[in-house]
Write an enzyme that holds these catalytic residues in place. Structure first.
Site, PDB file in Angstrom:
ATOM      1  N   VAL A 160      64.197  45.525  58.644  1.00  0.00           N
ATOM      2  CA  VAL A 160      65.644  45.739  58.806  1.00  0.00           C
ATOM      3  C   VAL A 160      66.453  44.910  57.809  1.00  0.00           C
ATOM      4  CG1 VAL A 160      65.316  46.274  61.241  1.00  0.00           C
ATOM      5  CG2 VAL A 160      65.883  43.943  60.575  1.00  0.00           C
ATOM      6  N   GLU A 161      67.738  45.264  57.701  1.00  0.00           N
ATOM      7  CA  GLU A 161      68.691  44.619  56.783  1.00  0.00           C
ATOM      8  C   GLU A 161      68.147  44.576  55.353  1.00  0.00           C
ATOM      9  OE1 GLU A 161      70.376  40.942  58.088  1.00  0.00           O
ATOM     10  OE2 GLU A 161      71.358  41.859  59.815  1.00  0.00           O
ATOM     11  N   GLY A 162      67.553  45.676  54.942  1.00  0.00           N
ATOM     12  CA  GLY A 162      66.972  45.784  53.603  1.00  0.00           C
ATOM     13  C   GLY A 162      65.478  45.563  53.664  1.00  0.00           C
TER      14      GLY A 162
END
Length: 751
Positions: free
Chosen positions: A437-439
């Site tokens: 997540v988040e990249g």
């Protein structure tokens, strides 16, 4: 501008550079301008100014933040039963949800003037880190509203009216936010999203207003099943020209109340068996007025820039804090378990294979928490650290995975059997979440850290690229002339600097007077120079194709990351008063970093397409086999710092075990304290080859000692035991997951 120089020398270079240097798409330009550079630019310069690093103020909790940490944060952790959340209820208990609202956990980043806590980045990080040791599901629930989402976007870009309405409601929990970015078509590539909004007129509260008709299908959205307001990223179109003459406006962020007609939320995903609220959301013909665009109509089409700016802060706090919590907990529990658990009449912490794992755990816990502190210090200076946040997110979660693998290996079957007493498996299950997540880490490592850092952190590259993209030819040449010749001077200096430091093995490289750590500073200065010259060779020989050489970019990103994390560890050692007892973990971290740097640089050169450049670069940097990594003696020293109770052990683990601990950790702590307290007595009995009863009869042990030994033996038995269950107890669990497992993807699972 020197007109003669520009016309004779710079002009042909300018023409050549236009064809080979990377051009920036609109999305790339927005990403680059969203953040700023800081210490990573010094490392990229080839000659870091160590005074700047050491002058950074050590982050500390304020009196108010410390009171919150000691009060509501500790209370929250006492309310949490992680096994119940993940294996019985599938959700946080209602009283925990209410406690989070009542104590404004969802408003840590919201200013006090809007009813939030107004905490520093460091306080935010400390709280998330602490909660993560108790429950990942609870930590994620707390971190998401304080990371990428409506709160951060409103704080940075919201209109006064939006802030006045939404921020107080978000702070006290009347509104629960989620942020919808990812969809089936667009994961890491947000530009591929098909979720769209069309400018049109529609009815809003009984009036016809100009607004947006939205249609979307998002997935993997944390808090979506329970959110009351959805921050939504979509592509905005204006086919009828109601806003102007731009039919394709671009990615836009807006606030969508989830009670509007056409909005669907409530369904859930099961993210790696960790039961925080996460699920899909869809919208069909949902109408919102233009003033629901975050920042108002002036920010239509600026969504990607806004997202990158918001990520520059949140990505450097939330997941790195969870990663550091996991690493520290692994170090703490593995050291204790290795002291308690015996095989072949010897604590397993005395076996070389176990010591190798524990040595690495000690060094990673020390170095990554140092990097967390340094990053929070930069964020609390008001900096948008886009490259450093990417480094922290990727490498904290990478090392979280390594730490859990090491801890699981040492604990063996103890860590494999699931149950309320298993303190490692819940974190182990969360590893894919942190990495994804988040990249996604693959993209972050391959494209962002060096891809973005090479342009932003390089002293001259961004100026050159912007000059080349200047539409006016004369202005373009003038700006390029200025930047190019500054770049030439920089390159000339680092060529000689890198070669000189390489052939002398960094012995004379600049370093502060840091006592026993001075040689580490010198070596880091040496590799900084090698890195800088390697980056220039890549720009020279690959130009715009560098973006497609992802494996080379990933290795260069690894080098920059290792230099950042190690420099943070050096600063920590200085800030903590040069603790001599901690020196082995610093030396281990340095030896590991230098080996990784050398290997990565060697592989960059080996895979450089221009072979002439590879030979020259190898001559200038000497990335041969002169660095071996930490030796066995150092690994044993670091292992012993986790094995024995000491102040260094407490500093390494950051006291994650105190107060906010899983049940199994509390038992482990009691047992470890008893085992270490009785160690001298048990040694006397072993040396005398006596049982405790024989020792009592011989006067070596007292009656109280016998009672203490019995208590210790019982605690040891409890620690090495694993959970088991009746079939009846597990039947509801099996039934639920069996139904989920056999239901075709995308269809509802019957309850």
């Amino acid at each position: 501008m020197n007109s003669l120089r520009a016309s004779i020398l710079t002009k042909p270079v300018h023409k050549w550079a236009k064809g080979v240097l990377p051009t920036l798409s609109a999305t790339e330009s927005e990403a680059l301008t969203a953040g700023e550079v800081w210490w990573e630019a010094e490392l990229f310069s080839g000659n870091p100014d160590w005074k700047k690093l050491l002058a950074v103020k050590l982050p500390k909790l304020s009196v108010e933040e410390q009171a919150f940490f000691d009060g509501p944060c500790q209370q929250l952790c006492g309310m949490i039963n992680d096994w119940q959340i993940n294996r019985e209820d599938g959700d946080l208990p209602p009283d925990v949800w209410q406690f989070l609202r009542d104590h404004r956990f969802f408003g840590m980043i919201i200013a006090k003037s809007y009813g939030g806590l107004g905490f520093s980045a460091f306080a935010h990080s400390e709280i998330v880190r602490f909660i993560s040791t108790r429950s990942v599901a609870t930590a994620v629930t707390v971190m998401v509203p304080n990371s990428l989402g409506p709160g951060e976007l409103l704080h940075q870009f919201g209109t006064d009216a939006q802030k006045d309405y939404w921020l107080p409601r978000l702070a006290d929990g009347r509104e629960l936010p989620a942020f919808g970015l990812t969809s089936a078509e667009a994961g890491s590539d947000a530009s591929a999203m098909v979720d769209d909004g069309v400018i049109c007129k529609g009815d809003w509260q009984g009036r016809e207003v100009l607004g947006i008709r939205l249609n979307w299908a998002k997935r993997y959205i944390t808090l979506a099943p329970v959110c009351t307001v959805l921050g939504l990223a979509f592509k905005l179109r204006d086919p009828d020209g109601l806003l102007g003459n731009q039919p394709e406006i671009g990615i836009t962020c807006a606030l969508v109340p989830t009670d509007l007609p056409g909005v669907e939320t409530g369904r859930r995903h099961i993210p790696s068996s960790t039961m925080f609220m996460n699920g899909p959301t869809t919208g069909k013909d949902v109408f919102i007025p233009l003033d629901h665009i975050v920042g108002g109509p002036d920010y239509a089409g600026k969504g990607w820039m806004m997202l990158m700016s918001a990520l520059a802060a949140g990505r450097g706090i939330s997941l790195p804090s969870m990663g550091c919590a996991a690493i520290a907990l692994c170090a703490h529990t593995t050291g204790a378990y290795a002291r308690i658990r015996q095989q072949f009449n010897l604590p397993i912490g005395k076996f070389g294979g176990v010591q190798a794992r524990m040595g690495r755990l000690a060094a990673d816990a020390y170095a990554m928490d140092a990097a967390r502190h340094l990053t929070c210090a930069g964020l609390d200076e008001g900096r948008a650290l886009s490259v450093i946040s990417a480094i922290m997110k990727a490498h904290a979660t990478f090392r979280m995975r390594d730490a859990l693998n090491d801890a699981m290996d040492v604990h063996s079957g103890k860590a494999v059997i699931d149950g309320p007493s298993n303190y490692l498996l819940p974190l182990y299950r969360a590893v894919p979440i942190g990495i994804t997540v988040e990249g996604a880490n693959i993209v972050t490592r391959s494209l962002i850290i060096f891809g973005q850092g090479s342009i932003r952190a390089h002293p001259h590259m961004l100026d050159e690229i912007l000059a080349l993209q200047e539409p006016d030819a004369e202005t373009s040449l003038a700006e390029f002339d200025k930047s190019f010749w500054a770049h030439v001077g920089h390159t000339t200096r680092i060529l000689f600097r890198a070669w000189g430091r390489a052939i002398t093995a960094g012995r004379f490289a600049p370093a502060p007077d840091a006592g026993a750590a001075t040689p580490i500073y010198r070596q880091l200065s040496r590799w900084s120079a090698s890195y800088a010259v390697a980056a220039d060779f890549l720009f020279l020989t690959l130009g715009g194709t560098l973006k497609r050489e992802e494996m080379i970019s990933a290795r260069m990103g690894d080098i920059l990351s290792e230099m950042y994390i190690l420099s943070a560890a050096l600063k920590r050692w200085e800030d903590e008063g040069r603790q001599e007892a901690d020196l082995p973990v610093l030396q281990y971290a340095a030896a590991t970093a230098f080996k990784r740097i050398q290997t990565s640089l060697d592989q960059v050169i080996a895979n450089l397409p221009a072979r002439w450049a590879a030979w020259v670069l190898r001559f200038l940097t000497w990335p041969g086999g002169t660095v071996r990594g930490p030796d066995d003696r150092l690994a044993v020293q670091c292992s012993n710092l986790l094995y024995e109770p000491c102040a260094t052990r407490d500093r390494i683990t950051g006291a994650v075990h105190q107060g906010c601990s899983r049940n199994g950790v509390q038992l482990l702590n009691r047992c470890y304290a008893r085992v270490t307290a009785l160690a001298p007595l048990m040694k006397r009995l072993r040396d005398a080859k006596m049982t405790p009863q024989q020792g009592f009869e011989a006067g070596i042990a007292s009656q109280a000692d016998l009672a203490a030994i019995d208590e210790m033996s019982e605690l040891v038995s409890q620690v090495i035991a694993v959970d088991d269950f009746t079939h009846e107890k597990l039947a509801p669990y099996f039934a639920h997951y069996a139904a989920a497992a056999y239901e075709p993807a995308g269809r509802e699972v019957a309850e």
